[in-house]
Design an enzyme around this catalytic site. Sequence first.
Site, PDB file in Angstrom:
ATOM      1  N   ASP A   1       9.983  10.749 -21.120  1.00 36.90           N
ATOM      2  CA  ASP A   1      10.981  10.783 -20.039  1.00 36.90           C
ATOM      3  C   ASP A   1      10.221  11.250 -18.688  1.00 36.90           C
ATOM      4  O   ASP A   1       9.299  11.720 -18.547  1.00 36.90           O
ATOM      5  CB  ASP A   1      11.932  11.919 -20.440  1.00 36.90           C
ATOM      6  CG  ASP A   1      13.292  11.977 -19.875  1.00 36.90           C
ATOM      7  OD1 ASP A   1      13.519  11.058 -18.971  1.00 36.90           O
ATOM      8  OD2 ASP A   1      14.163  12.945 -19.743  1.00 36.90           O
TER       9      ASP A   1
ATOM     10  N   THR B   1      14.114   8.277 -13.261  1.00 34.79           N
ATOM     11  CA  THR B   1      15.134   8.243 -12.187  1.00 34.79           C
ATOM     12  C   THR B   1      14.651   7.714 -11.013  1.00 34.79           C
ATOM     13  O   THR B   1      15.606   7.615  -9.904  1.00 34.79           O
ATOM     14  CB  THR B   1      15.757   9.589 -11.884  1.00 34.79           C
ATOM     15  OG1 THR B   1      14.519  10.632 -11.845  1.00 34.79           O
ATOM     16  CG2 THR B   1      16.148  10.324 -13.258  1.00 34.79           C
TER      17      THR B   1
ATOM     18  N   LYS C   1      19.836   7.115 -21.038  1.00 33.95           N
ATOM     19  CA  LYS C   1      18.328   6.691 -21.035  1.00 33.95           C
ATOM     20  C   LYS C   1      17.869   7.155 -22.601  1.00 33.95           C
ATOM     21  O   LYS C   1      17.569   6.510 -23.455  1.00 33.95           O
ATOM     22  CB  LYS C   1      17.491   6.970 -19.948  1.00 33.95           C
ATOM     23  CG  LYS C   1      17.960   6.350 -18.559  1.00 33.95           C
ATOM     24  CD  LYS C   1      17.053   6.452 -17.628  1.00 33.95           C
ATOM     25  CE  LYS C   1      16.937   7.930 -17.012  1.00 33.95           C
ATOM     26  NZ  LYS C   1      18.428   8.347 -16.481  1.00 33.95           N
ATOM     27  N   THR C   2      18.106   8.669 -22.561  1.00 32.67           N
ATOM     28  CA  THR C   2      17.859   9.066 -23.865  1.00 32.67           C
ATOM     29  C   THR C   2      18.409   8.769 -25.237  1.00 32.67           C
ATOM     30  O   THR C   2      17.992   8.523 -26.219  1.00 32.67           O
ATOM     31  CB  THR C   2      17.748  10.716 -23.860  1.00 32.67           C
ATOM     32  OG1 THR C   2      17.152  11.392 -22.574  1.00 32.67           O
ATOM     33  CG2 THR C   2      17.246  11.319 -24.974  1.00 32.67           C
TER      34      THR C   2
ATOM     35  N   ARG D   1      27.463  12.090 -18.843  1.00 32.36           N
ATOM     36  CA  ARG D   1      27.226  13.342 -19.036  1.00 32.36           C
ATOM     37  C   ARG D   1      27.999  14.411 -18.371  1.00 32.36           C
ATOM     38  O   ARG D   1      28.591  15.503 -18.973  1.00 32.36           O
ATOM     39  CB  ARG D   1      25.814  13.870 -18.767  1.00 32.36           C
ATOM     40  CG  ARG D   1      25.356  15.330 -18.613  1.00 32.36           C
ATOM     41  CD  ARG D   1      23.988  15.465 -18.121  1.00 32.36           C
ATOM     42  NE  ARG D   1      22.975  14.976 -19.451  1.00 32.36           N
ATOM     43  CZ  ARG D   1      21.782  14.280 -19.196  1.00 32.36           C
ATOM     44  NH1 ARG D   1      21.204  14.525 -17.824  1.00 32.36           N
ATOM     45  NH2 ARG D   1      21.145  13.875 -20.113  1.00 32.36           N
TER      46      ARG D   1
END
Length: 365
Positions: free
Chosen positions: A130, A179, A85-86, A238
């Site tokens: 975020d 999230t 997302k980032t 990640r």
Amino acid sequence: MNWDDTTDAAPDAEGLAASAGERLVGSVADREDQAVEAALRPKDLGEFIGQEKVREQLDLVLRAARARGATADHVLLSGAPGLGKTTLSMIIAAEMGAPIRITSGPAIQHAGDLAAILSSLQEGEVLFLDEIHRMSRPAEEMLYMAMEDYRVDVIVGKGPGATAIPLELPPFTLVGATTRAGLLPPPLRDRFGFTAHMEFYEPAELERVIHRSANLLDVEIDPHGAAEIAGRSRGTPRIANRLLRRVRDYAQVKADGHITQDIAGAALSVYEVDGRGLDRLDRAVLEALLKLFGGGPVGLSTLAVAVGEERETVEEVAEPFLVREGLLARTPRGRVATPAAWVHLGLTPPQQNRGTSGQQDLFGA
């Protein structure tokens, strides 16, 4: 209702994030992850791997905005941590040729905090927010007007003498990431022009991510080694990049630096990450459920005590992946292991006594 599962305490989000971040297969980024991710992040949509539908739709949104010479619509990205997302927010800014401002919901606890950020934005700038669902309610209400009318009302003074001063804002693009999309109030969710849900990655996509990262990190890895790491990465880039770094360390110390399937498997065994991506905590939950409680059902609090963890840690950190993998089920009576859990741990489920009706006899008669 299972009385063992009742509680008045809300989960501590920061504590849960810390618990998840301490795990090798945790999806929360620690400082090392953040530093490495900055170097590994793709710079445009063409480099971004996976999320095919999201990329295609977002590409249309950004191209249309550039053709009109306008700022892009506000974008909401939802999905589990570690899915990109980032990274996508930075790509949006790069594709639009605009600067990006990064902040988070927990950092905005007052409407004045948000007003200070919004009033300093440049025209066309991208504001990445975020964990937007954790923003305070007064700030949320200010954001409604800012997103829709590019205006905020700044309150000066208190009580009957308070005055609202309208402040015009330049057009900007808000990229919100969450999230837990269900916690966003409908008025806020409806103000996003484009909403996308990030899905977990397939192993083949993660293999591409690992090969790309290995190339950038100057690590030699063969296809079988990449496949071994991808299969234990829980569908999350990640985690794949984190496991790659740990396997790289093992290969440099124990081998010639080249990552093969055997090297990857041996390295991840040292770090207690098994073939399906389960770590010590995951296996402890399953082993307690199977060996101590015969597969359940058992209440969450009882299961947490047996594992030696807080109930919130078991519920929010371990259980989501176990449920997604089909190893554990949440039922009104408590947690229940699935047949796949017995198979994964190499255990034989106990024989169930059944009456003439074919249903289990609760008293073992």
